[in-house]
Write an enzyme that holds these catalytic residues in place. Structure first.
Site, PDB file in Angstrom:
ATOM      1  N   HIS A  12     -24.897 115.717 -26.139  1.00 13.13           N
ATOM      2  CA  HIS A  12     -24.213 114.432 -26.184  1.00 13.13           C
ATOM      3  C   HIS A  12     -25.136 113.419 -26.834  1.00 13.13           C
ATOM      4  O   HIS A  12     -26.344 113.464 -26.606  1.00 13.13           O
ATOM      5  CB  HIS A  12     -23.829 113.965 -24.767  1.00 13.13           C
ATOM      6  CG  HIS A  12     -22.801 112.890 -24.789  1.00 13.13           C
ATOM      7  ND1 HIS A  12     -23.131 111.567 -24.947  1.00 13.13           N
ATOM      8  CD2 HIS A  12     -21.450 112.950 -24.719  1.00 13.13           C
ATOM      9  CE1 HIS A  12     -22.024 110.864 -24.966  1.00 13.13           C
ATOM     10  NE2 HIS A  12     -20.986 111.664 -24.834  1.00 13.13           N
ATOM     11  N   ASP A  33     -16.242 117.756 -22.136  1.00  6.87           N
ATOM     12  CA  ASP A  33     -15.250 118.617 -22.761  1.00  6.87           C
ATOM     13  C   ASP A  33     -15.507 120.098 -22.564  1.00  6.87           C
ATOM     14  O   ASP A  33     -14.696 120.933 -22.952  1.00  6.87           O
ATOM     15  CB  ASP A  33     -15.138 118.282 -24.246  1.00  6.87           C
ATOM     16  CG  ASP A  33     -14.389 116.987 -24.398  1.00  6.87           C
ATOM     17  OD1 ASP A  33     -13.466 116.768 -23.595  1.00  6.87           O
ATOM     18  OD2 ASP A  33     -14.731 116.201 -25.276  1.00  6.87           O
TER      19      ASP A  33
END
Ligand code: ACO
Length: 428
Positions: A307, A364
């Site tokens: 991320h 996700d």
């Protein structure tokens, strides 16, 4: 701490004020940089170090794994609030009381219809069209049916635009899916909760009553809350920058949907499931795929890992991992994909390549597993993300317009040819 930063360029010193946020984050205010230095600019591809705005909506600390909407922790909101309350919180700054929430919902319901001609636009798309492309187009098309631009100085007009899109967007989402499945396009029911209504609009078959499953309602509610805002990410920055030209709310949202589509952003949830499927088809050898992810000559990346901001853990991934196990357990689904996902994350969490680069499962990595268990087709996963992110985009657009921010227009460092005289076509 000093209240200024000093920059020295070619022996000249320039002072720039330091600005401190409410969470003690410090920023160097370089608004005057080009003016005082005679045109020197900063360069920061991917804006890794650039704050594009001041914002009071979402706070996240990537090192500590903190995410808060308007000061409330994501853990508490996911546990105690519902999606509509969170939408209200993000957009208007405070949690609604019962009366405010009822009015908000009732106003949204009044707008839960779209012009029937939207169906003609939808009809023109091939069934093979990706739902994100369809959703972006339909959201943009809403402008044509609601052409009056919002007077942002009018609280009433701003409010009306907000409830209008919150009412209409779930219809576009449901129709996008139904069109792909060849199901008739229908409206929801005003007697249902916001999330229940979404599920009914997506799944109701023409020949039978839709029976709500509280496990699915709860899971979707949670997923939408977890995706509702994430400060200045790619799609949100796109919404803000599009709106900064005073383009309307609906087209700004449409631009955000397009930005979200990419596999490095919202499209990752689809990419994760496709990757897990591929690994399963290939015999379920997670070690082989770990090696591919680490091999710099191989373009393969472990989707759902890493991320830009979270360099410790993604707090949403923690909540969603538990939710995925609950939903699959409650529904009695035994999905080999979940075992592959668990295997990959266990290996990655102890592998020096991933540990050194601070690569952890992101939100996700698990969301697709829940969507799949709910019967949502893989191509719709990013659409579901857009549905959740809608209130965040609206809140950020509203904040940008209310603060009268200037048009977004970054600078560049030109590295192309210097002047050269035009060459006639016969000489080229
Ligand atoms: N698999 C393997 N290696 C990775 C991964 C991954 N998923 N992610 C990052 N790396 C490696 C990079 O190769 C790089 O290695 P190097 O230092 O040896 O060159 C290092 O980790 C840093 O990666 P960057 O791409 O520079 O990190 P950045 O912050 O720019 O990118 C991103 C973050 C785009 C999320 C990246 O981690 C990625 O591509 N992940 C997979 C896609 C994904 O899951 N996206 C969803 C993000 S969450 C969301 O949008 C809701």
């Amino acid at each position: 701490m000093s209240d200024k930063a000093t920059l020295e360029i070619n022996g000249n010193k320039y002072d720039f004020p330091l600005v401190t946020g409410t969470e003690n984050e410090v920023a160097i205010d370089i608004k005057t940089l080009r003016g005082v230095t005679g045109g020197v600019t900063t360069i920061d591809p991917g804006y890794k170090n650039t704050g594009s705005c001041e914002s009071a909506i979402t706070f996240l600390d990537g090192e500590k794994g903190i995410l808060r909407y308007r000061g409330y922790s994501i853990e508490e909101l996911a546990e105690k609030a519902d999606f509509l309350e969170v939408a209200y919180l993000l957009i208007f700054g405070e949690l609604p009381n019962t009366e405010e929430l009822e009015k908000f919902h009732s106003d949204i319901k009044k707008h839960a219809v779209v012009d029937d001609d939207i169906k003609k636009i939808l009809d023109a798309f091939p069934k093979s069209a990706h739902p994100m492309g369809v959703l972006a187009s339909l959201t943009s098309a809403l402008t044509a049916f609601n052409p009056t631009s919002v007077n942002v100085d009018s609280e009433e007009e701003m409010y009306n635009a907000i409830v209008r899109i919150l009412g209409k967007f779930p219809i576009l989402v449901a129709w996008t899916m139904r069109k792909k499945q060849g199901m008739p396009l229908d409206y929801g029911s005003s007697s249902l909760g916001y999330v229940e209504n979404i599920l009914q609009m997506m799944f109701k078959r023409p020949d039978e009553e839709y029976k709500q499953n509280p496990i699915l309602v709860n899971a979707l509610d949670k997923l939408l809350i977890l995706h509702a805002d994430h400060e200045q990410n790619c799609s949100t920055s796109t919404v803000r920058i599009t709106g900064s030209s005073h383009a309307g709310l609906f087209v700004s949202l449409s631009a955000g949907i397009s930005a979200l589509w990419g596999p490095l952003h919202g499209g990752a949830n689809q990419a994760v499931l496709e990757m897990l499927e591929d690994i399963k088809e290939d015999g379920g050898d997670t070690k082989k795929y770990m090696a591919k992810a680490k091999d710099k000559s191989d373009p393969f990346r472990l989707m759902g890992f890493g991320h830009r901001v979270y360099k410790n853990f993604d707090p949403r991934a923690k909540i969603i991992k538990v939710a995925a196990e609950e939903v699959l357990g409650d529904l009695g689904v035994e999905d080999p994909i979940l075992d592959i996902a668990k295997g990959l994350s266990e290996e990655a969490l102890k592998d020096p390549y991933f540990v050194d680069r601070k690569l952890y499962p992101n939100v996700d990595f698990y969301s697709g597993i829940i969507y799949r268990a709910m019967g949502i087709p893989v191509e719709m996963f990013t659409v579901m993300f857009a549905l959740g992110r809608l209130p965040g985009w609206i809140a950020q657009w509203k904040e940008m317009r209310m603060r009268k921010e200037p048009i977004g227009r970054p600078r560049q460092l030109y590295v192309g040819e210097t002047y050269r005289p035009f060459k006639d076509i016969s000489e080229r």
